[in-house]
Motif scaffolding. Sequence first.
Motif: not given
Lengths: 397, 100, 198
Positions: A212, A224-225, B9, B14, B16-17, B19-20, B23, B25
Amino acid sequence: MSKLEYVRKMALMGDEAVAYAVKQADVDVIAAYPITPQTIIVERLSKYVADGELNASFIQAESEHSALSICIGSALAGARTFTSTASQGLALMHEVLYIASSMRAPIVMAIANRALNSPLNIHCDHSDIMGARDTGWIHLFANNVQQAYDLTLMAFKISEDPDLLIPVSVNLDGFILTHSIEPLEVLLDEEVHQFIPHEPYPHEIDFGNPLAYGVMALPDTYMEFKRQFQEAMLKVPEVFHKTTREFYTISGRTYKSLTSYFTEDAEAVVIALGSTVETLKYVARKFREKNIKVGVLGLTMYRPFPEKEIVKVLENVRCIAVLDRAYSYGGVGGPLYTDILASLYKNGMKPIVADFVYGLGGRDFKLTDSEEIFRKMMKAIECNGFERDIYWWGVKE
Amino acid sequence: MAEVDVKKIARGDFTWRSLPLAAMIKVPTSLEYKTSDWRIEKPEIDQSKCIKCLLCWIYCPDMSIKRLDEGRVEVDYDFCKGCGICAEVCPTKAIKMVEE
Amino acid sequence: MVKNRYVNLLNEDQMIEIRWHGRGGQGVVTVSDIMARSIIMGGKYAQHFPEFGPERSGAPVKAFTRISDEPIEIHSGVYNPDIVVIIDEGMSKNFNLYIQGLKENGLLFLNLGDMRDQIKQNLPKNVRVYVVNAKKISYEEAGKPIFNIPMLGGLVKVLRMPDLNTIEEVLSRRFPSELFEVNIRILRRAYEEVESIG
């Protein structure tokens, strides 16, 4: 001249040199808005494609906004992607610039830096790119046609690095570089292919294994992103240096995030972006011949901002003139000036600094202009200060 | 791309490290996210009145009408939000909205 | 040395700056472009840039060429050219309007047919003037007006660079064969026929 030298040596306009580099990079997709304010770059590229010299899709979009949107799709599909624009075109791309970087789309874009309306003006300044400064792109600046060619090639390697996957803009001064013919040395096609082989991107679209893309992130994750993206930006200098070292081994040409001339023992240093750096260098050499200790500092990489390197160069400098070819209206000063001031403050340095706003809308920066600025700096050292903090250089008062 | 534990998540577990990248996924997150608890009324199909026209299947905004063999339909109660569009478009009034 | 090969056109940088004048459509930018490419292919350094602006057919147009033995770092305008070349005949007659900043002992190239004698009376001092009868040459060789290439032929003869063969090679990449051959004839003839008038 030996035959090989003859093959390597060319006389090209800045625009032609970029197009030649893009052809050698063997891009898969070029998406661009074809009319004003477009450059000769895509005109040449469309010819290469039409003549069968470059096997790529050339997509004419109905606007720059769409052109860059197409680029995001094609880059995420795994295609090596290029576009170019200037002035209002870059402004129209604005919201898509953020999406391109945040979706980590490896795109290379050449920008012919030009003024923004109004009044209507098509000439060189840096207002366009400074408006796009904080969009999360890597911004490189060429000082001459050779650099425009070299940086375009390196931009692909930097942008596609699996640790980065960040779009890169290669900036060349509108008309001053885009329409000037200068000599340059090019690489052979095989050398380019070896330097930038097209590897699959780790996140490219794979129909057997779908992802996605561009999902929503609410207040609980959005920040965070963004922090994650900043981390990627912090890795850029290392990748940049690795790339330039490798480029040196095939071309013999050295690149650093800064181009500094006569700065080792300089009392006064002038800082600038783009083609002006070379004009300043030419004049600084004359001053050096008279034993006047001036130096010139140019930023090849403007974002990420090479703060540490700059501070190191400026360590023992007493007087600094920052040349801004754009302005932050109502702000502290020009964009480069505020960057430099912040870097100095963070590192506890207090030299004499002034901002020289110059060359807006293509006003020529003459040799006499740089001479006068160097003299002003010498006087500022004597008087322990400039007469003012911001000069609108050459404005008729 | 690394597998991501979406439930972690969702729990706020989670950094920041972890997370995919950007974004992106890999897991089919919408299958994990059951929307049935949005419902106040639920559609019920009277199979004896159904003429297999499939209008409900076409109109359902959440793909919660499932096609069975020979054109028969049933409601996917895991994802149906109870909007009532299927009952509205049914030409034989085979679908009724009833309280949960 | 660029300058030593050619007379006493001297400045400290050993750099020659040329300013081309003409009208939109006469190939002002093209000829400066060809000059720069030929110089570079001949092994020296050169830079060409047009005067940027909205290009309109018939409007006065300028272009600039820099030539040097060293890499050219200057990226600002030309204000004191060593050489001024006026491609348009009408503008050549009014050359006084177009020689601002021309250096002492500089060169002026005019496209003139019959007005030479009148012009001779008013020539600027300390400037050496050359004329090419571009109209005559181009009508005789091509049957139509081509003014830029004859002026290039005249300039190349006096400047002794770039090599005519190098220019031919650059032209061959630029023009289809028929136009190429016509231009070569014009170039070579102007090279032979350029005259010094003071």
